[in-house]
Design a protein around this motif. Structure first.
Motif, PDB file in Angstrom:
ATOM      1  N   GLY A  61       4.866 -50.946  13.001  1.00 12.26           N
ATOM      2  CA  GLY A  61       5.618 -49.944  13.745  1.00 12.26           C
ATOM      3  C   GLY A  61       4.705 -49.018  14.535  1.00 12.26           C
ATOM      4  O   GLY A  61       3.493 -49.218  14.639  1.00 12.26           O
ATOM      5  N   LYS A  62       5.335 -47.993  15.090  1.00  5.71           N
ATOM      6  CA  LYS A  62       4.625 -47.005  15.901  1.00  5.71           C
ATOM      7  C   LYS A  62       4.292 -45.788  15.044  1.00  5.71           C
ATOM      8  O   LYS A  62       4.743 -45.672  13.906  1.00  5.71           O
ATOM      9  CB  LYS A  62       5.503 -46.576  17.086  1.00  5.71           C
ATOM     10  CG  LYS A  62       5.850 -47.715  18.026  1.00  5.71           C
ATOM     11  CD  LYS A  62       6.777 -47.239  19.119  1.00  5.71           C
ATOM     12  CE  LYS A  62       7.154 -48.391  20.034  1.00  5.71           C
ATOM     13  NZ  LYS A  62       8.150 -47.991  21.005  1.00  5.71           N
ATOM     14  N   ILE A  63       3.517 -44.878  15.629  1.00  5.26           N
ATOM     15  CA  ILE A  63       3.176 -43.651  14.907  1.00  5.26           C
ATOM     16  C   ILE A  63       4.401 -42.746  14.801  1.00  5.26           C
ATOM     17  O   ILE A  63       5.381 -42.907  15.540  1.00  5.26           O
ATOM     18  CB  ILE A  63       2.000 -42.903  15.579  1.00  5.26           C
ATOM     19  CG1 ILE A  63       2.403 -42.394  16.974  1.00  5.26           C
ATOM     20  CG2 ILE A  63       0.763 -43.763  15.624  1.00  5.26           C
ATOM     21  CD1 ILE A  63       1.398 -41.435  17.591  1.00  5.26           C
ATOM     22  N   ASP A  64       4.336 -41.794  13.888  1.00  3.65           N
ATOM     23  CA  ASP A  64       5.359 -40.761  13.714  1.00  3.65           C
ATOM     24  C   ASP A  64       4.696 -39.434  14.092  1.00  3.65           C
ATOM     25  O   ASP A  64       4.223 -38.699  13.219  1.00  3.65           O
ATOM     26  CB  ASP A  64       5.856 -40.736  12.267  1.00  3.65           C
ATOM     27  CG  ASP A  64       6.355 -42.108  11.807  1.00  3.65           C
ATOM     28  OD1 ASP A  64       7.137 -42.717  12.551  1.00  3.65           O
ATOM     29  OD2 ASP A  64       5.944 -42.557  10.724  1.00  3.65           O
ATOM     30  N   PRO A  65       4.623 -39.133  15.411  1.00  3.83           N
ATOM     31  CA  PRO A  65       3.759 -38.041  15.875  1.00  3.83           C
ATOM     32  C   PRO A  65       4.301 -36.635  15.619  1.00  3.83           C
ATOM     33  O   PRO A  65       5.505 -36.394  15.643  1.00  3.83           O
ATOM     34  CB  PRO A  65       3.665 -38.299  17.378  1.00  3.83           C
ATOM     35  CG  PRO A  65       4.952 -38.966  17.715  1.00  3.83           C
ATOM     36  CD  PRO A  65       5.288 -39.813  16.510  1.00  3.83           C
ATOM     37  N   TYR A  66       3.344 -35.740  15.372  1.00  8.35           N
ATOM     38  CA  TYR A  66       3.596 -34.299  15.396  1.00  8.35           C
ATOM     39  C   TYR A  66       2.309 -33.640  15.854  1.00  8.35           C
ATOM     40  O   TYR A  66       1.235 -34.254  15.834  1.00  8.35           O
ATOM     41  CB  TYR A  66       4.091 -33.763  14.041  1.00  8.35           C
ATOM     42  CG  TYR A  66       3.095 -33.792  12.908  1.00  8.35           C
ATOM     43  CD1 TYR A  66       2.279 -32.689  12.630  1.00  8.35           C
ATOM     44  CD2 TYR A  66       2.988 -34.910  12.086  1.00  8.35           C
ATOM     45  CE1 TYR A  66       1.384 -32.714  11.567  1.00  8.35           C
ATOM     46  CE2 TYR A  66       2.095 -34.939  11.023  1.00  8.35           C
ATOM     47  CZ  TYR A  66       1.290 -33.842  10.773  1.00  8.35           C
ATOM     48  OH  TYR A  66       0.403 -33.855   9.720  1.00  8.35           O
ATOM     49  N   VAL A  67       2.411 -32.384  16.300  1.00 11.71           N
ATOM     50  CA  VAL A  67       1.258 -31.682  16.864  1.00 11.71           C
ATOM     51  C   VAL A  67       0.976 -30.441  16.029  1.00 11.71           C
ATOM     52  O   VAL A  67       1.886 -29.656  15.745  1.00 11.71           O
ATOM     53  CB  VAL A  67       1.508 -31.286  18.337  1.00 11.71           C
ATOM     54  CG1 VAL A  67       0.334 -30.498  18.902  1.00 11.71           C
ATOM     55  CG2 VAL A  67       1.786 -32.527  19.187  1.00 11.71           C
ATOM     56  N   VAL A  68      -0.297 -30.260  15.657  1.00 11.14           N
ATOM     57  CA  VAL A  68      -0.763 -29.038  14.987  1.00 11.14           C
ATOM     58  C   VAL A  68      -1.416 -28.186  16.074  1.00 11.14           C
ATOM     59  O   VAL A  68      -2.255 -28.671  16.834  1.00 11.14           O
ATOM     60  CB  VAL A  68      -1.760 -29.347  13.855  1.00 11.14           C
ATOM     61  CG1 VAL A  68      -2.203 -28.052  13.171  1.00 11.14           C
ATOM     62  CG2 VAL A  68      -1.153 -30.309  12.845  1.00 11.14           C
ATOM     63  N   VAL A  69      -1.021 -26.911  16.146  1.00 10.43           N
ATOM     64  CA  VAL A  69      -1.473 -26.016  17.219  1.00 10.43           C
ATOM     65  C   VAL A  69      -2.402 -24.952  16.637  1.00 10.43           C
ATOM     66  O   VAL A  69      -2.069 -24.307  15.633  1.00 10.43           O
ATOM     67  CB  VAL A  69      -0.264 -25.339  17.905  1.00 10.43           C
ATOM     68  CG1 VAL A  69      -0.718 -24.459  19.056  1.00 10.43           C
ATOM     69  CG2 VAL A  69       0.748 -26.375  18.377  1.00 10.43           C
ATOM     70  N   TYR A  70      -3.552 -24.758  17.307  1.00  8.88           N
ATOM     71  CA  TYR A  70      -4.537 -23.751  16.912  1.00  8.88           C
ATOM     72  C   TYR A  70      -4.759 -22.795  18.082  1.00  8.88           C
ATOM     73  O   TYR A  70      -4.844 -23.228  19.232  1.00  8.88           O
ATOM     74  CB  TYR A  70      -5.882 -24.392  16.559  1.00  8.88           C
ATOM     75  CG  TYR A  70      -5.813 -25.340  15.391  1.00  8.88           C
ATOM     76  CD1 TYR A  70      -6.074 -24.905  14.098  1.00  8.88           C
ATOM     77  CD2 TYR A  70      -5.507 -26.685  15.595  1.00  8.88           C
ATOM     78  CE1 TYR A  70      -6.019 -25.782  13.029  1.00  8.88           C
ATOM     79  CE2 TYR A  70      -5.447 -27.567  14.524  1.00  8.88           C
ATOM     80  CZ  TYR A  70      -5.699 -27.110  13.248  1.00  8.88           C
ATOM     81  OH  TYR A  70      -5.638 -27.989  12.184  1.00  8.88           O
ATOM     82  N   ALA A  71      -4.881 -21.508  17.780  1.00  8.40           N
ATOM     83  CA  ALA A  71      -5.247 -20.484  18.769  1.00  8.40           C
ATOM     84  C   ALA A  71      -6.497 -19.792  18.244  1.00  8.40           C
ATOM     85  O   ALA A  71      -6.481 -19.238  17.142  1.00  8.40           O
ATOM     86  CB  ALA A  71      -4.123 -19.479  18.964  1.00  8.40           C
ATOM     87  N   ASN A  72      -7.590 -19.871  19.013  1.00  2.00           N
ATOM     88  CA  ASN A  72      -8.888 -19.328  18.592  1.00  2.00           C
ATOM     89  C   ASN A  72      -9.269 -19.797  17.184  1.00  2.00           C
ATOM     90  O   ASN A  72      -9.765 -19.027  16.364  1.00  2.00           O
ATOM     91  CB  ASN A  72      -8.910 -17.803  18.675  1.00  2.00           C
ATOM     92  CG  ASN A  72      -8.968 -17.310  20.103  1.00  2.00           C
ATOM     93  OD1 ASN A  72      -9.287 -18.058  21.024  1.00  2.00           O
ATOM     94  ND2 ASN A  72      -8.651 -16.047  20.306  1.00  2.00           N
ATOM     95  N   GLY A  73      -8.998 -21.071  16.910  1.00  2.00           N
ATOM     96  CA  GLY A  73      -9.383 -21.667  15.632  1.00  2.00           C
ATOM     97  C   GLY A  73      -8.436 -21.397  14.480  1.00  2.00           C
ATOM     98  O   GLY A  73      -8.652 -21.887  13.379  1.00  2.00           O
ATOM     99  N   ILE A  74      -7.375 -20.637  14.716  1.00  6.48           N
ATOM    100  CA  ILE A  74      -6.408 -20.307  13.657  1.00  6.48           C
ATOM    101  C   ILE A  74      -5.173 -21.187  13.821  1.00  6.48           C
ATOM    102  O   ILE A  74      -4.580 -21.250  14.903  1.00  6.48           O
ATOM    103  CB  ILE A  74      -6.014 -18.816  13.715  1.00  6.48           C
ATOM    104  CG1 ILE A  74      -7.245 -17.947  13.480  1.00  6.48           C
ATOM    105  CG2 ILE A  74      -4.915 -18.502  12.701  1.00  6.48           C
ATOM    106  CD1 ILE A  74      -7.030 -16.481  13.765  1.00  6.48           C
ATOM    107  N   ASN A  75      -4.770 -21.848  12.750  1.00  9.08           N
ATOM    108  CA  ASN A  75      -3.582 -22.694  12.764  1.00  9.08           C
ATOM    109  C   ASN A  75      -2.351 -21.799  12.942  1.00  9.08           C
ATOM    110  O   ASN A  75      -2.068 -20.962  12.090  1.00  9.08           O
ATOM    111  CB  ASN A  75      -3.500 -23.491  11.464  1.00  9.08           C
ATOM    112  CG  ASN A  75      -2.307 -24.414  11.406  1.00  9.08           C
ATOM    113  OD1 ASN A  75      -1.264 -24.174  11.985  1.00  9.08           O
ATOM    114  ND2 ASN A  75      -2.467 -25.496  10.669  1.00  9.08           N
TER     115      ASN A  75
END
Length: 165
Positions: A61-75
């Protein structure tokens, strides 16, 4: 006098009465005419979509994507995952209050593959620097894994003034 006489005609009838003048709350103004209220800057980080991912971490199958977002190194958060997709619409927003100039905040985006068994897999990552861009909306962030292009995400950064109460 806070009352003003008025005459109204409704459905052929005349009515006489007194109408109270509405008092408006006046906002204090600066000499230049702008409202004299305290404001602060906030940043809305929109993760709009995942686009044309070529790297697969799943054998079936394909990936199950999600995005982790960081601002100035902070999640600052992560999107929900989407099942079996190499391209998908996410339309999620994250809110940040910067300490200084909002355009100085550096962003990193990690594209991940949600796995039901074991740890989630990193698919790729990309960075965005608002200080180097004239426009902050509908930006394509190219994702790489071990130096190779693997697709992109679309983001928007909106800097807004909000009133402090």
């Amino acid at each position: 006098n806070e009352y003003k006489s008025y005459l109204s005609i409704e459905m052929g009838f005349f009515s006489f009465g007194k109408k109270k003048k509405e008092k408006k709350n006046k906002v204090p103004l600066n000499p230049d005419g702008t409202p004299a209220v305290e404001t602060t800057k906030v940043i809305e980080v929109y993760v709009t979509s995942v686009n044309n991912i070529t790297r697969s971490t799943d054998t079936i199958g394909k990936i199950d994507p999600y995005v982790v977002v960081y601002a100035n190194g902070i999640n600052i958060g992560k999107t929900k995952h989407v099942d079996n997709a190499t391209s998908c619409v996410l339309n999620e927003v994250f809110l940040v209050k910067p300490k200084g100039d909002p355009r100085s905040v550096q962003y990193k985006f990690d594209l991940m593959d949600k796995d039901d068994i074991g740890d989630d897999d990193e698919v790729g990552s990309g960075q965005f620097n608002p200080a180097q861009e004239e426009q902050l909306e509908n930006q394509i962030v190219h994702l790489k894994y071990k130096g190779n292009d693997i697709g992109s995400i679309t983001i928007s950064i909106k800097i807004k003034d909000v009133i402090v109460v």
